[in-house]
Design an enzyme around this catalytic site. Structure first.
Site, short mmCIF file in Angstrom:
data_model
loop_
_atom_site.label_atom_id
_atom_site.label_comp_id
_atom_site.label_asym_id
_atom_site.label_seq_id
_atom_site.Cartn_x
_atom_site.Cartn_y
_atom_site.Cartn_z
N ARG A 78 -23.21 25.55 -85.24
CA ARG A 78 -24.20 26.38 -84.33
C ARG A 78 -22.91 25.78 -82.59
NH1 ARG A 78 -29.68 26.04 -86.11
NH2 ARG A 78 -30.35 26.93 -83.88
N HIS A 127 -38.46 22.71 -77.59
CA HIS A 127 -37.84 22.66 -79.71
C HIS A 127 -36.83 21.57 -79.36
CE1 HIS A 127 -39.75 26.39 -81.88
NE2 HIS A 127 -41.03 25.09 -81.19
N CYS A 135 -31.46 8.62 -81.56
CA CYS A 135 -31.22 6.95 -82.91
C CYS A 135 -32.50 7.46 -83.95
CB CYS A 135 -30.98 6.26 -82.43
SG CYS A 135 -31.10 4.61 -83.31
N CYS A 138 -33.61 3.51 -83.24
CA CYS A 138 -34.01 3.22 -81.90
C CYS A 138 -34.70 3.75 -81.54
CB CYS A 138 -33.37 1.45 -81.08
SG CYS A 138 -31.52 3.50 -80.14
N CYS A 156 -25.92 5.05 -82.95
CA CYS A 156 -25.84 5.72 -81.31
C CYS A 156 -25.07 4.85 -80.11
CB CYS A 156 -27.08 4.33 -81.86
SG CYS A 156 -27.90 4.26 -80.34
N GLY A 196 -38.06 37.40 -75.46
CA GLY A 196 -37.25 37.77 -77.34
C GLY A 196 -37.68 36.34 -77.88
N THR A 197 -38.61 36.58 -77.82
CA THR A 197 -39.17 36.15 -78.98
C THR A 197 -39.98 36.73 -79.57
OG1 THR A 197 -40.70 33.92 -79.42
CG2 THR A 197 -41.46 34.80 -77.73
N SER A 198 -39.88 36.08 -81.49
CA SER A 198 -40.88 37.18 -82.19
C SER A 198 -42.03 36.35 -82.40
CB SER A 198 -40.27 37.05 -83.79
OG SER A 198 -39.87 35.60 -84.15
N ALA A 240 -33.61 41.50 -72.87
CA ALA A 240 -34.01 40.33 -71.14
C ALA A 240 -33.26 40.76 -69.80
CB ALA A 240 -33.87 39.13 -71.62
C1 BJW Z 1 -34.47 39.93 -77.46
C2 BJW Z 1 -33.11 41.00 -77.09
C3 BJW Z 1 -32.34 40.62 -75.47
C4 BJW Z 1 -33.65 40.34 -79.36
N1 BJW Z 1 -33.66 40.76 -74.95
N2 BJW Z 1 -35.29 39.79 -77.11
C5 BJW Z 1 -49.31 28.13 -89.82
C6 BJW Z 1 -48.43 28.58 -91.21
C7 BJW Z 1 -47.61 27.76 -92.18
C8 BJW Z 1 -46.39 27.24 -91.39
C9 BJW Z 1 -47.19 26.05 -89.87
C10 BJW Z 1 -48.33 27.37 -89.45
N3 BJW Z 1 -48.38 26.71 -88.18
C11 BJW Z 1 -47.25 25.69 -88.04
C12 BJW Z 1 -46.43 25.81 -89.63
C13 BJW Z 1 -45.14 25.57 -89.81
C14 BJW Z 1 -44.01 26.18 -88.69
C15 BJW Z 1 -44.46 27.79 -88.46
O1 BJW Z 1 -44.88 28.12 -87.47
N4 BJW Z 1 -43.92 28.13 -89.31
C16 BJW Z 1 -43.84 29.87 -89.16
C17 BJW Z 1 -42.84 30.34 -89.85
C18 BJW Z 1 -45.13 29.98 -89.76
N5 BJW Z 1 -43.83 25.01 -87.56
C19 BJW Z 1 -43.36 23.74 -87.99
O2 BJW Z 1 -43.01 23.49 -88.32
C20 BJW Z 1 -43.46 22.83 -85.99
N6 BJW Z 1 -43.81 21.97 -86.55
C21 BJW Z 1 -45.25 21.44 -86.26
O3 BJW Z 1 -46.21 22.66 -86.61
O4 BJW Z 1 -45.76 20.10 -86.74
C22 BJW Z 1 -47.14 20.05 -87.27
C23 BJW Z 1 -46.91 19.98 -88.62
C24 BJW Z 1 -46.01 19.02 -89.39
C25 BJW Z 1 -45.85 18.47 -90.59
C26 BJW Z 1 -45.86 19.40 -91.45
C27 BJW Z 1 -45.69 21.05 -91.10
C28 BJW Z 1 -46.75 21.19 -89.55
C29 BJW Z 1 -41.83 22.74 -85.46
C30 BJW Z 1 -41.65 24.04 -85.46
C31 BJW Z 1 -39.92 24.06 -85.13
C32 BJW Z 1 -38.97 25.45 -85.39
N7 BJW Z 1 -37.77 24.69 -84.61
C33 BJW Z 1 -37.13 26.25 -85.29
C34 BJW Z 1 -35.49 25.25 -85.56
C35 BJW Z 1 -34.60 24.74 -84.41
C36 BJW Z 1 -33.74 23.66 -84.07
C37 BJW Z 1 -32.41 25.45 -84.85
O5 BJW Z 1 -32.19 25.80 -84.10
O6 BJW Z 1 -31.75 24.84 -86.14
O7 BJW Z 1 -36.66 27.10 -83.38
S1 BJW Z 1 -37.53 28.02 -86.12
C38 BJW Z 1 -36.48 28.45 -85.64
O8 BJW Z 1 -37.25 29.48 -84.79
C39 BJW Z 1 -36.16 28.34 -83.97
C40 BJW Z 1 -36.57 28.68 -82.63
O9 BJW Z 1 -36.58 28.23 -81.43
C41 BJW Z 1 -37.83 29.31 -83.70
C42 BJW Z 1 -38.29 30.51 -83.17
O10 BJW Z 1 -38.13 31.71 -82.80
P1 BJW Z 1 -37.56 32.61 -81.67
O11 BJW Z 1 -36.89 32.57 -81.17
O12 BJW Z 1 -38.67 33.28 -81.10
O13 BJW Z 1 -36.37 33.50 -82.40
P2 BJW Z 1 -36.78 35.03 -83.38
O14 BJW Z 1 -35.14 35.11 -83.78
O15 BJW Z 1 -37.97 34.75 -84.59
O16 BJW Z 1 -37.26 36.19 -82.50
C43 BJW Z 1 -35.67 36.90 -81.37
C44 BJW Z 1 -36.86 37.85 -80.60
O17 BJW Z 1 -35.61 38.34 -79.59
C45 BJW Z 1 -36.97 38.90 -81.35
O18 BJW Z 1 -38.32 38.73 -81.41
C46 BJW Z 1 -35.87 40.21 -81.17
O19 BJW Z 1 -36.86 41.44 -80.84
C47 BJW Z 1 -36.40 39.29 -79.88
N8 BJW Z 1 -34.57 40.31 -78.59
N9 BJW Z 1 -32.75 40.61 -78.83
C48 BJW Z 1 -35.01 40.45 -75.68
N10 BJW Z 1 -31.58 41.18 -76.37
ZN ZN Z 2 -29.75 3.15 -81.42
#
Ligand code: BJW
Ligand code: ZN
Length: 252
Positions: A78, A127, A135, A138, A156, A196-198, A240
């Site tokens: 990426r 995020h 690290c 540490c 590190c 721009g977020t789902s 956007a």
């Molecule tokens: C346009 C466009 C244009 C297109 N103009 N718009 C309840 C049920 C089940 C699970 C969970 C729950 N609550 C929490 C969870 C767990 C989980 C979660 O939410 N899961 C769901 C899927 C249900 N959450 C977590 O795990 C979080 N941590 C947490 O809750 O900690 C407590 C915990 C501890 C231990 C166990 C369980 C919980 C952390 C979440 C971190 C997510 N990280 C990621 C990856 C980051 C690293 C990487 O990049 O690899 O972050 S996931 C991925 O999704 C990334 C994004 O930031 C994130 C959001 O996505 P985003 O930005 O919305 O993108 P898209 O693709 O979904 O949408 C794009 C949009 O743009 C669309 O709507 C298009 O239409 C639009 N678009 N062109 C404007 N031109």
């Molecule tokens: Zn270190």
């Protein structure tokens, strides 16, 4: 149900012009027009795919424990793509918005650094950031821009321990202080933009809900409807990069 529009109206312009406190949550869609794939599609964007594995598996707490080298390979792939891209009109518009309001908070779920590249100064990266490493021994955080990586995992600069990407993977907690600042901004603002977020990944997806409960108007910008569209005051259906600069047009 929100009012659905395809371009901004005089009423929206006056809301924008008279606001004192504004917060914005961005997601992958704001970077789509820069050529960055989104996670779940929408608009006319590509989706991140790698070796046929879903994002929930690749960017997960489980995989970083089991196979950190593989997670770095996914991130290096990426990073290779991201180092070629530049901010678009949407990022640049938000950098200008920041200079316009008494209080302005930009909260991003994106790890691509494009808001800063566009000139936004104060960005809450809930995020993390793909150009940083942390690290595992540490907990020092350092810039890691080398791509492709010479060493996997990178080491590190403080203690020589193995490092991981400084991003929040599925099943991991968000950086507490940064997220608290995001929650405060959501609770305080008059206008909350969701761009721009789902809005399916929590806890970030809870911010617009909290803002609404605290009395803010919610304005969504997305080419497609999302779960947010049901409670947003206005959904601006469009890209956007086309919609956001309209808020800055000369006032007649
Ligand atoms: C346009 C466009 C244009 C297109 N103009 N718009 C309840 C049920 C089940 C699970 C969970 C729950 N609550 C929490 C969870 C767990 C989980 C979660 O939410 N899961 C769901 C899927 C249900 N959450 C977590 O795990 C979080 N941590 C947490 O809750 O900690 C407590 C915990 C501890 C231990 C166990 C369980 C919980 C952390 C979440 C971190 C997510 N990280 C990621 C990856 C980051 C690293 C990487 O990049 O690899 O972050 S996931 C991925 O999704 C990334 C994004 O930031 C994130 C959001 O996505 P985003 O930005 O919305 O993108 P898209 O693709 O979904 O949408 C794009 C949009 O743009 C669309 O709507 C298009 O239409 C639009 N678009 N062109 C404007 N031109
Ligand atoms: Zn270190």
């Amino acid at each position: 149900m929100s009012t659905v529009l395809t371009q901004i109206t005089d009423e929206l312009i006056s809301l924008f012009d008279s606001a004192r406190s504004v917060a914005v949550l961005t997601g992958a869609g704001i970077s789509a027009e820069s050529g960055v794939p989104t996670f779940r599609g929408g608009g006319d964007t590509e989706i991140w795919t790698w070796r046929g594995k879903p994002i929930t598996e690749l960017s997960s707490a489980e995989l970083i424990s089991a196979d950190p080298k593989l997670v770095w390979e996914w991130f290096d792939y990426r990073r290779g793509m991201l180092k070629e891209v530049v901010p678009n009109a949407g990022h640049f518009a938000l950098a200008q918005w920041e200079r316009r309001f008494e209080e302005f908070t930009l909260i991003t779920q994106n790890i691509d650094d494009l808001h800063r590249a566009a000139g936004s100064l104060n960005v809450l990266e809930v995020h993390g950031n793909i150009w940083r490493a942390r690290c595992l021994r540490c907990a020092s955080v350092f810039e890691a821009r080398e791509c492709p990586l010479e060493e996997n995992p990178p080491l590190c600069m403080v203690c020589g321990g193995a490092a991981r990407p400084d991003v929040v993977l599925f099943g991991e907690l968000l950086p507490e202080q940064i997220f608290e600042r995001a929650e405060e901004a959501a609770a305080r603002c008059e206008l909350f933009f969701v761009i721009g977020t789902s809005a399916v990944v929590y806890p970030a997806a809870g911010l617009p809900i909290a803002a609404k409960q605290a009395g803010a108007r919610i304005i969504e910008v997305n080419p497609e409807r999302t779960d947010i569209s049901f409670f947003a005051d206005v959904t601006l259906l469009g890209k956007a990069g086309e919609i956001l600069p309209q808020f800055l047009r000369e006032r007649g």
